[in-house]
Design a protein around this motif. Structure first.
Motif, PDB file in Angstrom:
ATOM      1  N   ALA A  19      -6.704  -1.087 -11.166  1.00 24.40           N
ATOM      2  CA  ALA A  19      -7.229  -2.494 -11.260  1.00 24.40           C
ATOM      3  C   ALA A  19      -6.312  -3.468 -11.434  1.00 24.40           C
ATOM      4  O   ALA A  19      -6.301  -4.623 -10.758  1.00 24.40           O
ATOM      5  N   THR A  20      -5.386  -3.330 -12.382  1.00 25.43           N
ATOM      6  CA  THR A  20      -4.518  -4.109 -12.531  1.00 25.43           C
ATOM      7  C   THR A  20      -3.630  -4.497 -11.394  1.00 25.43           C
ATOM      8  O   THR A  20      -3.263  -5.639 -11.099  1.00 25.43           O
ATOM      9  N   GLU A  21      -3.121  -3.413 -10.789  1.00 19.29           N
ATOM     10  CA  GLU A  21      -2.337  -3.780  -9.630  1.00 19.29           C
ATOM     11  C   GLU A  21      -3.057  -4.457  -8.496  1.00 19.29           C
ATOM     12  O   GLU A  21      -2.443  -5.365  -7.880  1.00 19.29           O
ATOM     13  N   VAL A  22      -4.233  -4.140  -8.391  1.00 18.27           N
ATOM     14  CA  VAL A  22      -5.024  -4.704  -7.300  1.00 18.27           C
ATOM     15  C   VAL A  22      -5.496  -6.137  -7.485  1.00 18.27           C
ATOM     16  O   VAL A  22      -5.073  -7.060  -6.547  1.00 18.27           O
ATOM     17  N   MET A  23      -5.316  -6.761  -8.895  1.00 21.21           N
ATOM     18  CA  MET A  23      -5.793  -8.071  -9.434  1.00 21.21           C
ATOM     19  C   MET A  23      -4.575  -8.777  -9.095  1.00 21.21           C
ATOM     20  O   MET A  23      -4.435 -10.117  -8.869  1.00 21.21           O
ATOM     21  N   GLN A  24      -3.246  -8.208  -9.446  1.00 18.75           N
ATOM     22  CA  GLN A  24      -2.163  -8.939  -9.218  1.00 18.75           C
ATOM     23  C   GLN A  24      -1.725  -9.115  -7.595  1.00 18.75           C
ATOM     24  O   GLN A  24      -1.237 -10.343  -7.191  1.00 18.75           O
ATOM     25  N   LEU A  25      -2.209  -8.146  -6.866  1.00 18.40           N
ATOM     26  CA  LEU A  25      -2.015  -8.390  -5.273  1.00 18.40           C
ATOM     27  C   LEU A  25      -3.067  -9.523  -4.659  1.00 18.40           C
ATOM     28  O   LEU A  25      -2.636 -10.212  -4.139  1.00 18.40           O
ATOM     29  N   LEU A  26      -4.248  -9.511  -5.510  1.00 21.72           N
ATOM     30  CA  LEU A  26      -5.169 -10.548  -4.828  1.00 21.72           C
ATOM     31  C   LEU A  26      -4.704 -11.910  -5.269  1.00 21.72           C
ATOM     32  O   LEU A  26      -4.912 -12.886  -4.483  1.00 21.72           O
ATOM     33  N   ALA A  27      -4.112 -11.928  -6.352  1.00 22.14           N
ATOM     34  CA  ALA A  27      -3.485 -13.317  -6.791  1.00 22.14           C
ATOM     35  C   ALA A  27      -2.519 -13.931  -6.157  1.00 22.14           C
ATOM     36  O   ALA A  27      -2.096 -14.981  -6.397  1.00 22.14           O
ATOM     37  N   GLN A  28      -1.742 -13.129  -5.187  1.00 25.89           N
ATOM     38  CA  GLN A  28      -0.627 -13.576  -4.551  1.00 25.89           C
ATOM     39  C   GLN A  28      -1.220 -14.835  -3.750  1.00 25.89           C
ATOM     40  O   GLN A  28      -2.311 -14.758  -3.051  1.00 25.89           O
ATOM     41  N   ASP A  29      -0.212 -15.486  -3.197  1.00 25.47           N
ATOM     42  CA  ASP A  29      -0.495 -16.707  -2.249  1.00 25.47           C
ATOM     43  C   ASP A  29       0.669 -16.706  -1.322  1.00 25.47           C
ATOM     44  O   ASP A  29       1.798 -17.317  -1.533  1.00 25.47           O
ATOM     45  N   PRO A  30       0.371 -16.273  -0.048  1.00 26.39           N
ATOM     46  CA  PRO A  30      -1.045 -15.742   0.351  1.00 26.39           C
ATOM     47  C   PRO A  30      -1.473 -14.452  -0.035  1.00 26.39           C
ATOM     48  O   PRO A  30      -0.550 -13.669  -0.330  1.00 26.39           O
ATOM     49  N   THR A  31      -2.747 -14.139  -0.099  1.00 25.77           N
ATOM     50  CA  THR A  31      -3.036 -12.818  -0.285  1.00 25.77           C
ATOM     51  C   THR A  31      -2.849 -11.788   0.646  1.00 25.77           C
ATOM     52  O   THR A  31      -3.240 -12.300   1.931  1.00 25.77           O
ATOM     53  N   PRO A  32      -2.284 -10.806   0.591  1.00 24.46           N
ATOM     54  CA  PRO A  32      -1.953  -9.902   1.630  1.00 24.46           C
ATOM     55  C   PRO A  32      -2.963  -9.289   2.597  1.00 24.46           C
ATOM     56  O   PRO A  32      -4.212  -9.401   1.905  1.00 24.46           O
ATOM     57  N   ASN A  33      -2.940  -9.138   3.835  1.00 24.94           N
ATOM     58  CA  ASN A  33      -4.076  -8.681   4.469  1.00 24.94           C
ATOM     59  C   ASN A  33      -4.461  -7.453   4.066  1.00 24.94           C
ATOM     60  O   ASN A  33      -5.744  -6.819   4.242  1.00 24.94           O
ATOM     61  N   GLU A  34      -3.661  -6.397   3.643  1.00 24.48           N
ATOM     62  CA  GLU A  34      -3.565  -5.154   3.020  1.00 24.48           C
ATOM     63  C   GLU A  34      -3.476  -5.205   1.646  1.00 24.48           C
ATOM     64  O   GLU A  34      -2.113  -5.472   1.532  1.00 24.48           O
ATOM     65  N   LEU A  35      -4.286  -4.868   0.902  1.00 21.29           N
ATOM     66  CA  LEU A  35      -3.810  -4.389  -0.612  1.00 21.29           C
ATOM     67  C   LEU A  35      -3.323  -3.143  -0.747  1.00 21.29           C
ATOM     68  O   LEU A  35      -4.274  -2.307  -0.904  1.00 21.29           O
ATOM     69  N   LEU A  36      -2.084  -2.967  -0.874  1.00 19.53           N
ATOM     70  CA  LEU A  36      -1.548  -1.682  -1.010  1.00 19.53           C
ATOM     71  C   LEU A  36      -0.641  -1.587  -2.381  1.00 19.53           C
ATOM     72  O   LEU A  36       0.473  -2.092  -2.505  1.00 19.53           O
ATOM     73  N   VAL A  37      -1.374  -0.474  -3.212  1.00 20.68           N
ATOM     74  CA  VAL A  37      -0.780  -0.405  -4.429  1.00 20.68           C
ATOM     75  C   VAL A  37       0.260   0.620  -4.131  1.00 20.68           C
ATOM     76  O   VAL A  37       0.437   1.398  -3.153  1.00 20.68           O
ATOM     77  N   GLU A  38       1.308   0.628  -5.112  1.00 17.19           N
ATOM     78  CA  GLU A  38       2.454   1.612  -4.879  1.00 17.19           C
ATOM     79  C   GLU A  38       1.978   2.926  -4.359  1.00 17.19           C
ATOM     80  O   GLU A  38       2.709   3.571  -3.630  1.00 17.19           O
ATOM     81  N   ARG A  39       1.314   3.627  -5.232  1.00 18.31           N
ATOM     82  CA  ARG A  39       0.725   4.965  -5.031  1.00 18.31           C
ATOM     83  C   ARG A  39       0.240   5.212  -3.484  1.00 18.31           C
ATOM     84  O   ARG A  39       0.372   6.531  -3.201  1.00 18.31           O
ATOM     85  N   VAL A  40      -0.428   4.250  -2.902  1.00 15.30           N
ATOM     86  CA  VAL A  40      -0.958   4.617  -1.639  1.00 15.30           C
ATOM     87  C   VAL A  40      -0.002   4.388  -0.381  1.00 15.30           C
ATOM     88  O   VAL A  40      -0.230   4.705   0.704  1.00 15.30           O
ATOM     89  N   LYS A  41       1.263   3.883  -0.618  1.00 14.26           N
ATOM     90  CA  LYS A  41       2.193   3.284   0.315  1.00 14.26           C
ATOM     91  C   LYS A  41       2.544   4.607   0.866  1.00 14.26           C
ATOM     92  O   LYS A  41       2.942   4.568   2.234  1.00 14.26           O
ATOM     93  N   MET A  42       2.900   5.950   0.350  1.00 15.73           N
ATOM     94  CA  MET A  42       3.264   6.890   1.116  1.00 15.73           C
ATOM     95  C   MET A  42       2.365   7.516   2.120  1.00 15.73           C
ATOM     96  O   MET A  42       2.434   8.171   2.980  1.00 15.73           O
ATOM     97  N   HIS A  43       0.919   7.161   1.830  1.00 16.94           N
ATOM     98  CA  HIS A  43      -0.213   7.465   2.751  1.00 16.94           C
ATOM     99  C   HIS A  43      -0.394   6.411   3.918  1.00 16.94           C
ATOM    100  O   HIS A  43      -0.328   7.107   5.162  1.00 16.94           O
TER     101      HIS A  43
END
Length: 251
Positions: free
Chosen positions: A201-225
């Protein structure tokens, strides 16, 4: 996205990732309404100060009634998070799996479309806002014991891409959240190596707060998938994940 002053509806926010993200939005200063089917969980969230609405994404009438109730109380609603989902094991050698497949598609894919359809006209009229759809790392790297779950989330991904293209120029953003295995009440039993909910949740909220918000919210753990095909690791990882078929009864 400015996460401090939104009016957010989290559909499927009565437990797990949805509930944690609802709490994070509220802690950041946003007004949060939680929709779900569990009356006891909704009552608990109401006691915490959340707005709540009963909502079953598999029922057209329920979604329409919830939309009308939420917009009557919160005409400034500008963010809709479509979190509802089920994860069901299926043995494709047994035709009885079809009931699980049907329930999965109706909740995960059709349910997401119902929610998006219900609120898109309001957001377009509002002239600004964000729709957050929720897929999974499994949409991009299937987990063989849950075949329809993978298919449903791949469908939500494709739908999100098309929705973003169609809403271009309306002021409404479409953001796709792509969780890995996260240690909620269900996932920690399936995968003991799941990412802790708090860290996710901490990583997701950090991604959401970016400007611009990314089209895909990818935490580090999911990038390999997410990038397994691009990186050439897809076949090897699917073979590894196929070992989990042993968890199916009779295998």
């Amino acid at each position: 996205m400015n996460i401090t002053s939104r009016t957010v509806l989290v559909v499927g926010g009565t437990s797990g990732i949805g509930r944690e993200l609802a709490r994070r939005f509220a802690a950041a200063g946003s007004t949060v309404i939680v929709g779900g089917r569990n009356p006891e969980a909704l009552a608990q969230l109401a006691a915490e100060g959340f707005g709540t609405t009963e909502l079953d994404v598999t029922d057209d009438g329920s979604v329409s009634r919830a939309r009308d109730a939420v917009l009557a109380r919160h005409p400034d609603l500008d963010t809709v998070v479509a979190m509802s989902g089920v994860m069901l094991l299926e043995d494709l050698r047994d035709p009885a799996h079809f009931d699980a497949a049907q329930a999965t598609i109706n909740t995960n894919l059709i349910g997401t479309i119902r929610v998006v359809d219900a609120f898109t006209p309001h957001l377009i009229a509002h002239g600004t806002g964000t729709i957050v759809t929720v897929t999974s790392g499994i949409a991009f790297l299937p987990f063989p014991p849950m075949p329809t779950y993978a298919a449903s989330k791949a469908g939500v991904h494709a739908y999100s891409e098309a929705l973003r293209a169609q809403l271009d120029g309306t002021g409404v953003e479409v953001v796709e959240l792509v969780p890995p295995a996260v240690a909620t009440a269900g996932q920690d039993q399936v995968n003991p190596h799941a990412l802790p909910l708090d860290a996710f949740a901490t990583e997701v909220m950090q991604l959401l707060a970016q400007d611009p918000t990314p089209n895909e919210l990818l935490v580090e753990r999911v990038k390999m998938h997410r990038w397994a095909e691009r990186d050439g690791s897809y076949a090897e990882l699917v073979a590894q994940r196929s070992q989990a078929l042993a968890m199916l009864p009779g295998r």
